[in-house]
Design a protein around this motif. Sequence first.
Motif, PDB file in Angstrom:
ATOM      1  N   GLU A   1     151.052  26.143 -23.861  1.00 18.74           N
ATOM      2  CA  GLU A   1     149.719  25.622 -23.560  1.00 18.74           C
ATOM      3  C   GLU A   1     149.743  24.717 -22.329  1.00 18.74           C
ATOM      4  OE1 GLU A   1     148.762  23.757 -27.248  1.00 18.74           O
ATOM      5  OE2 GLU A   1     148.064  25.625 -28.187  1.00 18.74           O
ATOM      6  N   ARG A   2     150.778  23.873 -22.228  1.00 12.64           N
ATOM      7  CA  ARG A   2     150.882  22.985 -21.072  1.00 12.64           C
ATOM      8  C   ARG A   2     151.084  23.773 -19.786  1.00 12.64           C
ATOM      9  NH1 ARG A   2     155.147  21.047 -18.314  1.00 12.64           N
ATOM     10  NH2 ARG A   2     156.610  21.877 -19.850  1.00 12.64           N
ATOM     11  N   MET A   3     151.943  24.780 -19.841  1.00 15.97           N
ATOM     12  CA  MET A   3     152.199  25.574 -18.649  1.00 15.97           C
ATOM     13  C   MET A   3     150.970  26.384 -18.247  1.00 15.97           C
ATOM     14  SD  MET A   3     156.155  26.721 -19.316  1.00 15.97           S
ATOM     15  CE  MET A   3     156.476  27.235 -17.636  1.00 15.97           C
ATOM     16  N   HIS A   4     150.202  26.813 -19.225  1.00 17.79           N
ATOM     17  CA  HIS A   4     148.961  27.528 -18.904  1.00 17.79           C
ATOM     18  C   HIS A   4     147.981  26.602 -18.188  1.00 17.79           C
ATOM     19  CE1 HIS A   4     145.780  30.482 -19.191  1.00 17.79           C
ATOM     20  NE2 HIS A   4     145.000  29.561 -19.690  1.00 17.79           N
ATOM     21  N   GLU A   5     147.915  25.358 -18.637  1.00 21.45           N
ATOM     22  CA  GLU A   5     147.033  24.381 -17.982  1.00 21.45           C
ATOM     23  C   GLU A   5     147.468  24.124 -16.541  1.00 21.45           C
ATOM     24  OE1 GLU A   5     147.233  20.940 -20.419  1.00 21.45           O
ATOM     25  OE2 GLU A   5     146.033  21.794 -22.059  1.00 21.45           O
ATOM     26  N   GLU A   6     148.763  24.220 -16.271  1.00 23.30           N
ATOM     27  CA  GLU A   6     149.314  23.971 -14.937  1.00 23.30           C
ATOM     28  C   GLU A   6     149.754  25.278 -14.280  1.00 23.30           C
ATOM     29  OE1 GLU A   6     152.498  21.211 -15.593  1.00 23.30           O
ATOM     30  OE2 GLU A   6     151.136  19.550 -16.058  1.00 23.30           O
ATOM     31  N   ARG A   7     149.070  26.371 -14.600  1.00 32.75           N
ATOM     32  CA  ARG A   7     149.549  27.691 -14.192  1.00 32.75           C
ATOM     33  C   ARG A   7     149.691  27.850 -12.681  1.00 32.75           C
ATOM     34  NH1 ARG A   7     144.794  27.741 -16.526  1.00 32.75           N
ATOM     35  NH2 ARG A   7     142.929  28.495 -15.478  1.00 32.75           N
TER      36      ARG A   7
ATOM     37  N   ALA B   1     154.803  34.186 -13.956  1.00 32.56           N
ATOM     38  CA  ALA B   1     154.534  33.571 -12.663  1.00 32.56           C
ATOM     39  C   ALA B   1     154.522  34.605 -11.541  1.00 32.56           C
ATOM     40  CB  ALA B   1     155.576  32.493 -12.374  1.00 32.56           C
ATOM     41  N   LEU B   2     155.464  35.551 -11.576  1.00 28.74           N
ATOM     42  CA  LEU B   2     155.552  36.525 -10.493  1.00 28.74           C
ATOM     43  C   LEU B   2     154.407  37.535 -10.509  1.00 28.74           C
ATOM     44  CD1 LEU B   2     159.398  37.145 -10.278  1.00 28.74           C
ATOM     45  CD2 LEU B   2     157.956  35.625  -8.907  1.00 28.74           C
TER      46      LEU B   2
ATOM     47  N   LEU C   1     150.869  34.369 -20.672  1.00 29.40           N
ATOM     48  CA  LEU C   1     152.199  33.848 -20.952  1.00 29.40           C
ATOM     49  C   LEU C   1     152.563  34.010 -22.419  1.00 29.40           C
ATOM     50  CD1 LEU C   1     154.795  32.425 -20.180  1.00 29.40           C
ATOM     51  CD2 LEU C   1     153.590  30.232 -20.343  1.00 29.40           C
ATOM     52  N   ASP C   2     151.647  33.713 -23.326  1.00 27.43           N
ATOM     53  CA  ASP C   2     151.988  33.823 -24.747  1.00 27.43           C
ATOM     54  C   ASP C   2     152.330  35.266 -25.123  1.00 27.43           C
ATOM     55  OD1 ASP C   2     149.371  34.715 -24.466  1.00 27.43           O
ATOM     56  OD2 ASP C   2     148.587  33.569 -26.160  1.00 27.43           O
ATOM     57  N   GLU C   3     151.662  36.228 -24.489  1.00 28.82           N
ATOM     58  CA  GLU C   3     151.957  37.639 -24.736  1.00 28.82           C
ATOM     59  C   GLU C   3     153.377  37.988 -24.269  1.00 28.82           C
ATOM     60  OE1 GLU C   3     150.661  41.898 -22.706  1.00 28.82           O
ATOM     61  OE2 GLU C   3     149.187  40.269 -22.790  1.00 28.82           O
ATOM     62  N   LEU C   4     153.760  37.478 -23.105  1.00 30.73           N
ATOM     63  CA  LEU C   4     155.088  37.755 -22.568  1.00 30.73           C
ATOM     64  C   LEU C   4     156.174  37.058 -23.379  1.00 30.73           C
ATOM     65  CD1 LEU C   4     154.196  37.528 -18.784  1.00 30.73           C
ATOM     66  CD2 LEU C   4     154.887  39.584 -20.024  1.00 30.73           C
TER      67      LEU C   4
END
Length: 205
Positions: A103-109, A176-177, A184-187
């Motif tokens: 969730e944090r990484m999604h917010e800072e995607r 990211a690439l 992200l959660d799917e990956l």
Amino acid sequence: METSVGAGLGRRDRKKQQTRSALIVAALRLSLERGLSDTTVEDISAAVDVSSRTFFNYFASRDDALVGDYFANSEDIRARLEAADPGLPLLSALRLAVTPSIERMHEERELWFLRMQVICKNPSLMPRLLARNAAAEEAITAAVAARTGSAADSGFPALVTAVAGAAYRTAVTRWALCAGARQLDELVDEAFAAVATGLTQPAHL
């Protein structure tokens, strides 16, 4: 592009967090534009209109401004793992535990997309990123040991943590690439599912 700024902070703390975020973004952008070897602390500081001394108030080195932390909220991860249903398979419990990080990484995607471009172009940064996560992985290993009742000299908890960490990093890199073309959660789910099969080669490969 900005990193998220914590709500509820005082004005002084908000200003400090904004400066730190601006330095991170400048470091990443300049590294992509000029190349890592041609990006200095002085360049980064000038881009944000602060002194090099101010830069070193936030980071020990240029590379520290470039790399992030997959598991910044390690205590949250550990608490979630410890609180997970004992009947839940270990990998499923670990997947649940890393939800806050996702969730944090999604917010800072946008920041992470930029960061992973820099890291992929400069593999020498990866060991530093892994080192930043060492304390978090140690905490997760301890939680895995407690959950599984592993003996003190068992290598199993550390191995599980290392494999789960590698699966997570693979998912983050792919996310990211592709600039978020997949969630992200799917990956992460896909990576953990592959580990759960014992890394059996898919039939279509």
